[in-house]
Design an enzyme around this catalytic site. Structure first.
Site, PDB file in Angstrom:
ATOM      1  CG  ASP A 103      -7.643  14.703 -73.645  1.00  0.00           C
ATOM      2  OD1 ASP A 103      -7.443  14.597 -72.425  1.00  0.00           O
ATOM      3  OD2 ASP A 103      -6.752  15.073 -74.455  1.00  0.00           O
ATOM      4  CB  ILE A 104      -6.998  18.975 -76.903  1.00  0.00           C
ATOM      5  CG1 ILE A 104      -6.913  19.848 -78.135  1.00  0.00           C
ATOM      6  CG2 ILE A 104      -5.637  18.782 -76.278  1.00  0.00           C
ATOM      7  CD1 ILE A 104      -6.570  21.306 -77.833  1.00  0.00           C
ATOM      8  CD  GLU A 108       0.625  16.126 -69.473  1.00  0.00           C
ATOM      9  OE1 GLU A 108      -0.166  16.744 -70.211  1.00  0.00           O
ATOM     10  OE2 GLU A 108       1.340  15.189 -69.871  1.00  0.00           O
ATOM     11  CB  VAL A 109      -4.467  20.173 -66.600  1.00  0.00           C
ATOM     12  CG1 VAL A 109      -5.354  21.378 -66.349  1.00  0.00           C
ATOM     13  CG2 VAL A 109      -3.997  20.139 -68.055  1.00  0.00           C
ATOM     14  CG  HIS A 111      -8.293  16.391 -65.360  1.00  0.00           C
ATOM     15  ND1 HIS A 111      -7.385  17.231 -64.747  1.00  0.00           N
ATOM     16  CD2 HIS A 111      -7.555  15.500 -66.058  1.00  0.00           C
ATOM     17  CE1 HIS A 111      -6.165  16.870 -65.075  1.00  0.00           C
ATOM     18  NE2 HIS A 111      -6.236  15.806 -65.865  1.00  0.00           N
ATOM     19  CG  HIS A 171      -8.056  11.320 -68.218  1.00  0.00           C
ATOM     20  ND1 HIS A 171      -7.471  11.885 -69.334  1.00  0.00           N
ATOM     21  CD2 HIS A 171      -7.376  11.817 -67.145  1.00  0.00           C
ATOM     22  CE1 HIS A 171      -6.468  12.680 -68.959  1.00  0.00           C
ATOM     23  NE2 HIS A 171      -6.384  12.652 -67.631  1.00  0.00           N
TER      24      HIS A 171
HETATM   25  P1  5GP Z   1      -3.439  14.965 -66.995  1.00  0.00           P
HETATM   26  O1  5GP Z   1      -2.093  14.475 -67.448  1.00  0.00           O
HETATM   27  O2  5GP Z   1      -3.341  16.252 -66.236  1.00  0.00           O
HETATM   28  O3  5GP Z   1      -4.207  13.894 -66.258  1.00  0.00           O
HETATM   29  O4  5GP Z   1      -4.278  15.188 -68.310  1.00  0.00           O
HETATM   30  C1  5GP Z   1      -4.480  16.440 -68.896  1.00  0.00           C
HETATM   31  C2  5GP Z   1      -5.252  16.204 -70.175  1.00  0.00           C
HETATM   32  O5  5GP Z   1      -5.732  17.458 -70.632  1.00  0.00           O
HETATM   33  C3  5GP Z   1      -4.437  15.594 -71.328  1.00  0.00           C
HETATM   34  O6  5GP Z   1      -5.043  14.380 -71.739  1.00  0.00           O
HETATM   35  C4  5GP Z   1      -4.471  16.669 -72.412  1.00  0.00           C
HETATM   36  O7  5GP Z   1      -4.575  16.144 -73.706  1.00  0.00           O
HETATM   37  C5  5GP Z   1      -5.693  17.467 -72.028  1.00  0.00           C
HETATM   38  N1  5GP Z   1      -5.651  18.874 -72.423  1.00  0.00           N
HETATM   39  C6  5GP Z   1      -4.616  19.751 -72.228  1.00  0.00           C
HETATM   40  N2  5GP Z   1      -4.913  20.958 -72.697  1.00  0.00           N
HETATM   41  C7  5GP Z   1      -6.168  20.866 -73.218  1.00  0.00           C
HETATM   42  C8  5GP Z   1      -7.020  21.802 -73.857  1.00  0.00           C
HETATM   43  O8  5GP Z   1      -6.710  22.970 -74.045  1.00  0.00           O
HETATM   44  N3  5GP Z   1      -8.251  21.346 -74.247  1.00  0.00           N
HETATM   45  C9  5GP Z   1      -8.641  20.051 -74.053  1.00  0.00           C
HETATM   46  N4  5GP Z   1      -9.862  19.707 -74.467  1.00  0.00           N
HETATM   47  N5  5GP Z   1      -7.858  19.147 -73.441  1.00  0.00           N
HETATM   48  C10 5GP Z   1      -6.629  19.539 -73.039  1.00  0.00           C
END
Ligand code: 5GP
Length: 118
Positions: A33-34, A99-100, A104, A106
């Site tokens: 994760d970034i 968010e994405v 996915h 974690h």
């Molecule tokens: P969500 O809130 O959708 O469950 O988590 C999305 C995750 O994707 C976040 O923890 C965020 O830090 C990670 N993320 C967003 N953009 C990128 C990226 O470009 N590269 C990587 N490796 N992680 C990302």
């Protein structure tokens, strides 16, 4: 809701955006994760275009589901967090604050993660 082919994880899968890859099999990719929330914070994604766990659990085929969850377990083993413990989570939709919009999981570990929901 339709799958957004321009989401950031789709771009990673196409090689348009770099990632720190830690594992890959026929149906899944795992990368760091970034913005890590723990010493180990790895994201595992299916290679297919699934929006969230809801979409994946309803529409992925058996091979995809098997390979995906095998990948999640392998990532935790490779990260060395099985003995100390870890957490897997997946956010779906508004209340989950996803968010994405590409499914996915974690994988978090490397420290005491505290209570399950803040
Ligand atoms: P969500 O809130 O959708 O469950 O988590 C999305 C995750 O994707 C976040 O923890 C965020 O830090 C990670 N993320 C967003 N953009 C990128 C990226 O470009 N590269 C990587 N490796 N992680 C990302």
């Amino acid at each position: 809701m339709t799958y957004d082919i321009n989401n950031i994880f789709a771009k990673i899968l196409r090689g348009e955006v770099l990632c720190d890859k830690v594992f890959e099999n026929g149906h899944a990719l795992a990368f760091k994760d970034i913005q890590p929330q723990a010493p180990e914070h790895i994201l595992v994604i299916p290679k297919g275009p699934y929006i969230s766990f809801e979409d994946f659990s309803a529409n992925a085929n058996d091979d995809e589901i098997l390979a995906f969850f095998r990948a999640v377990g392998q990532v935790a083993r490779d990260a060395g967090i099985v003995e100390t413990g870890y957490r897997i989570l997946s956010n779906h939709g508004h209340d989950g604050r996803q968010e994405v919009p590409h499914f996915h999981v974690h994988v978090l570990g490397g420290r005491d993660l505290g209570g399950m929901v803040p």
